[in-house]
Design an enzyme around this catalytic site. Sequence first.
Site, PDB file in Angstrom:
ATOM      1  N   SER A 191       0.846  -1.199   0.000  1.00  0.00           N
ATOM      2  CA  SER A 191       0.000   0.000   0.000  1.00  0.00           C
ATOM      3  C   SER A 191       0.876   1.242   0.000  1.00  0.00           C
ATOM      4  O   SER A 191       1.914   1.286   0.666  1.00  0.00           O
ATOM      5  CB  SER A 191      -0.902   0.008   1.234  1.00  0.00           C
ATOM      6  OG  SER A 191      -1.582   1.245   1.351  1.00  0.00           O
ATOM      7  N   TYR A 206      -3.163  -1.283   9.912  1.00  0.00           N
ATOM      8  CA  TYR A 206      -3.179  -1.592   8.485  1.00  0.00           C
ATOM      9  C   TYR A 206      -1.884  -1.132   7.814  1.00  0.00           C
ATOM     10  O   TYR A 206      -1.224  -1.897   7.101  1.00  0.00           O
ATOM     11  CB  TYR A 206      -4.379  -0.920   7.819  1.00  0.00           C
ATOM     12  CG  TYR A 206      -4.403  -1.085   6.326  1.00  0.00           C
ATOM     13  CD1 TYR A 206      -4.850  -2.261   5.738  1.00  0.00           C
ATOM     14  CD2 TYR A 206      -3.969  -0.058   5.483  1.00  0.00           C
ATOM     15  CE1 TYR A 206      -4.866  -2.423   4.365  1.00  0.00           C
ATOM     16  CE2 TYR A 206      -3.982  -0.209   4.105  1.00  0.00           C
ATOM     17  CZ  TYR A 206      -4.429  -1.397   3.555  1.00  0.00           C
ATOM     18  OH  TYR A 206      -4.427  -1.552   2.195  1.00  0.00           O
TER      19      TYR A 206
END
Length: 339
Positions: A191, A206
């Site tokens: 990400s 996350y």
Amino acid sequence: MTGPALAAWFFHLLVFVGGVSAAAFSFRVLAYLALCLRRPRDLRRRYGAWAVVTGPTSGIGRSVALELARRGLNLVLLDLDAANLQETSDAITSRHTVETRTVVFDLSLVGTPQGDESMRRLRAAIEGLDVGVLVNNAGVAKPAVAYLHEAEVEAWVRMIRVNLWALTEVTAAVLPGMVERGRGAVVNMGSASSEAIPSFPLNTIYAATKRYVSKFSRSLYVEYRSKGIDVQCQAPFFVATRLVPSAVLDNWLSPLVPTPETYARAAARWIGHGPLCTPTAGHQLLWCLAGVLPDAAHDWLRMREHLRLRALLSQRARAARASAADRGEKTTRAKKMSF
């Protein structure tokens, strides 16, 4: 050093820094254009006839699986829902002349007896197959826009198990065959939240798991490239999937948010080209823009935006509950009037 001399020195320093930044940006753009104009790599011929994809039943994972099938790769599909797996498998084979195998695997159970049994099923499913590509796409993004103390610890543990632990175990299961055959590609979905910007507040766990994915991928890239195996972390910004709140898709970023299909086409083209990438042109632009801001500005902007998103999602949740309660009251009144 006199005042004019100091001013001249500072001006030349700014020119130098600006020149280096412009050169770096130009190099990134030219490299991206060169890859886009180049004939796509034949993944089956280079790596092998089969690909393993985790989380292939929706979003990026489904689109990547379909794109790999379009490129002629047979597929081993891993997901936790048997019905969704079968639907995805049927959709793939109805469009492309490839074989599929499915493995029901709840990745949040890795490290447990149930997870060990699923790993045995995975190893059995790939035994004897020429697995050339592994795409570790499965991931958990919720709880989202939440402070660490607000969610149950088990929710964070589940995120860590899927995003970090399961990815590691699945990779360890597939790599030995690649080493034996002397070729292969491992693509781990990271990400931009952990690579392009310094912090991702209210989504801390996350972003931290995705940082692990990046370091894991880079180190494996160095370890295995001499064995003919390409390892890559793809670090996208937002992609228009159900994991991304609609509030994000409705703001100024929306033109730079690709569909899963657009992302998958770019992602497949980038396989084997370096240890870290963000495949789409819009995301490349965002990455360059992110590099201009100092860390403190990023921190302030991210916290401000995530608090705004948190408030908006909370407001929508309250409105949904109120609407459900209103429908319940109307149903109750209707039942009473029918007697």
